[in-house]
Design a protein around this motif. Structure first.
Motif, PDB file in Angstrom:
ATOM      1  N   LEU A  23       0.825  -1.207   0.000  1.00  0.00           N
ATOM      2  CA  LEU A  23       0.000   0.000   0.000  1.00  0.00           C
ATOM      3  C   LEU A  23       0.862   1.262   0.000  1.00  0.00           C
ATOM      4  N   LYS A  24       1.931   1.228   0.792  1.00  0.00           N
ATOM      5  CA  LYS A  24       2.830   2.392   0.868  1.00  0.00           C
ATOM      6  C   LYS A  24       3.428   2.686  -0.506  1.00  0.00           C
ATOM      7  N   ASP A  58       8.311 -12.887  -3.856  1.00  0.00           N
ATOM      8  CA  ASP A  58       7.176 -11.997  -3.600  1.00  0.00           C
ATOM      9  C   ASP A  58       7.584 -10.784  -2.771  1.00  0.00           C
ATOM     10  N   LEU A  59       8.546 -10.994  -1.872  1.00  0.00           N
ATOM     11  CA  LEU A  59       9.014  -9.907  -1.010  1.00  0.00           C
ATOM     12  C   LEU A  59      10.150  -9.105  -1.652  1.00  0.00           C
ATOM     13  N   GLU A 117      12.900 -12.155  14.316  1.00  0.00           N
ATOM     14  CA  GLU A 117      13.646 -11.203  13.496  1.00  0.00           C
ATOM     15  C   GLU A 117      12.922 -10.873  12.194  1.00  0.00           C
ATOM     16  N   PHE A 118      12.363 -11.887  11.561  1.00  0.00           N
ATOM     17  CA  PHE A 118      11.751 -11.743  10.247  1.00  0.00           C
ATOM     18  C   PHE A 118      10.561 -10.788  10.272  1.00  0.00           C
ATOM     19  N   LYS A 161       9.425  -3.033   9.812  1.00  0.00           N
ATOM     20  CA  LYS A 161      10.234  -1.819   9.669  1.00  0.00           C
ATOM     21  C   LYS A 161      10.395  -1.440   8.202  1.00  0.00           C
ATOM     22  N   ARG A 162      10.522  -2.451   7.333  1.00  0.00           N
ATOM     23  CA  ARG A 162      10.673  -2.167   5.909  1.00  0.00           C
ATOM     24  C   ARG A 162       9.423  -1.520   5.331  1.00  0.00           C
TER      25      ARG A 162
END
Length: 323
Positions: A22-23, A54-55, A94-95, A101-102
């Motif tokens: 969305l961002k 996908d990421l 962590e993931f 945050k990303r």
């Protein structure tokens, strides 16, 4: 009252991926989660090359622990069957924090209690207001409970009960191993080493089948850890497993209600054979975001129902996507 165009309830992989997408489209989005991040999360932490693609990530891009498996050993009634593949393990602690945050959107800690509609918008606990609402809060997502429980009832035969634990451990055997149907378990157990000295072990099975047989997951857990000790994989540890439930892939109808959506485990998308949930979570988050931002159909039917084809295709996908 805090207002955003889109509010996502749940900051796990589904919610974080949806916010990230969305961002990129310039949409005003806010994530609400009941826990601050980083937070502990029960999960084997298995991700596929498809998830990485996908990421838009490669293992080299990812700044935390990631371990590559070139094979997985399947055990059927004591017979080991190694399968060539390319898969990865990560620590969800962590993931999930990395993905959140990303996404680079506001994240507020709040446990959602009440959702109502007013004037074409959604009001959350009289504290938040939005035009679009995304339920990404897992099995017990409040968006599901408030807006979807009646129109999208879950099938109890698809419910999986698990017991698992993740802990610091020097693994002499760094091979990912899966044991299927031991002692009549309607599911499988796993041994998943992580990079830099962590290990996740666990066991999962269909809850309805366990109840029908007069069994429970805890008894199978005791058998499993005894097996690990006998094989020299984990010895001399006092275990403290935790459990949770989630749902395998069922119907994907009625997972949009006006401007509200369900994604990830809130929609019950884990694969039917392996119960893998991260891939469907990521993919459903992207589909929801594109539906909101670009008016594309919100259809989760194309998301894979089965993990085994992805395991077998792992090396090909990794090569194609330069992973």
């Amino acid at each position: 009252m805090i207002q955003a165009e889109v509010i996502i309830v749940g900051g796990g992989p589904a919610g974080a991926t949806c916010a990230w997408e969305l961002k990129k489209h310039g949409i005003d989005v806010l994530i609400v989660d009941k826990q601050p991040f980083p937070r502990p999360k029960l999960c084997a932490g298995w991700i596929t090359p498809r998830v990485m693609a996908d990421l838009e990530l490669t293992p080299q891009d990812y700044p935390h622990r990631i371990l590559t498996y070139r094979s997985i050993v399947f055990h059927f009634k004591g017979v080991p069957v190694p399968v060539s593949t390319c898969q990865y393990s990560i620590r969800r602690f962590e993931f999930d924090d990395f993905l959140l945050k990303r996404a680079d959107v506001p994240v507020l800690t709040h446990q959602v209690q009440n959702i109502r509609q007013s004037g074409g918008q959604y009001i959350i606990d009289d504290k938040f207001r939005c035009t679009w609402l995304v339920g990404a809060g897992g099995t017990h997502c409040p968006v599901y409970k408030s807006l979807f429980a009646r129109i999208h009832p879950r099938n109890p035969k698809q419910c999986i009960a698990t017991a698992e634990e993740e802990f610091a451990w020097h693994c002499k055997d760094r091979q990912c191993r899966l044991w299927f149907f031991d002692k009549g378990l309607p599911g499988y157990a796993w041994y998943v080493p992580k990079q830099k000295g962590y290990l996740n072990i666990g066991i999962g099975g269909k809850l309805s089948a366990l109840k029908k047989r007069g069994q429970n997951i805890n008894a199978h857990w005791l058998d499993f850890v005894e097996k690990l000790s006998r094989k020299g994989l984990v010895c001399g540890r006092r275990f403290s497993p935790r459990g949770h439930i989630y749902y395998l892939r069922g119907e994907t109808k009625n997972i949009r209600n006006k401007n509200a959506f369900l994604i990830g485990d809130a929609a019950g998308l884990a694969t039917c054979d392996m119960g893998e949930g991260i891939g469907p979570a990521v993919e459903s988050g992207k589909i929801a975001a594109r539906s909101i931002a670009a008016g594309q159909p919100f259809c989760l039917a194309p998301i894979a129902r089965w993990s085994l084809p992805q395991i077998l295709a792992g090396p090909w996908i990794a090569k194609k996507t330069h992973l």
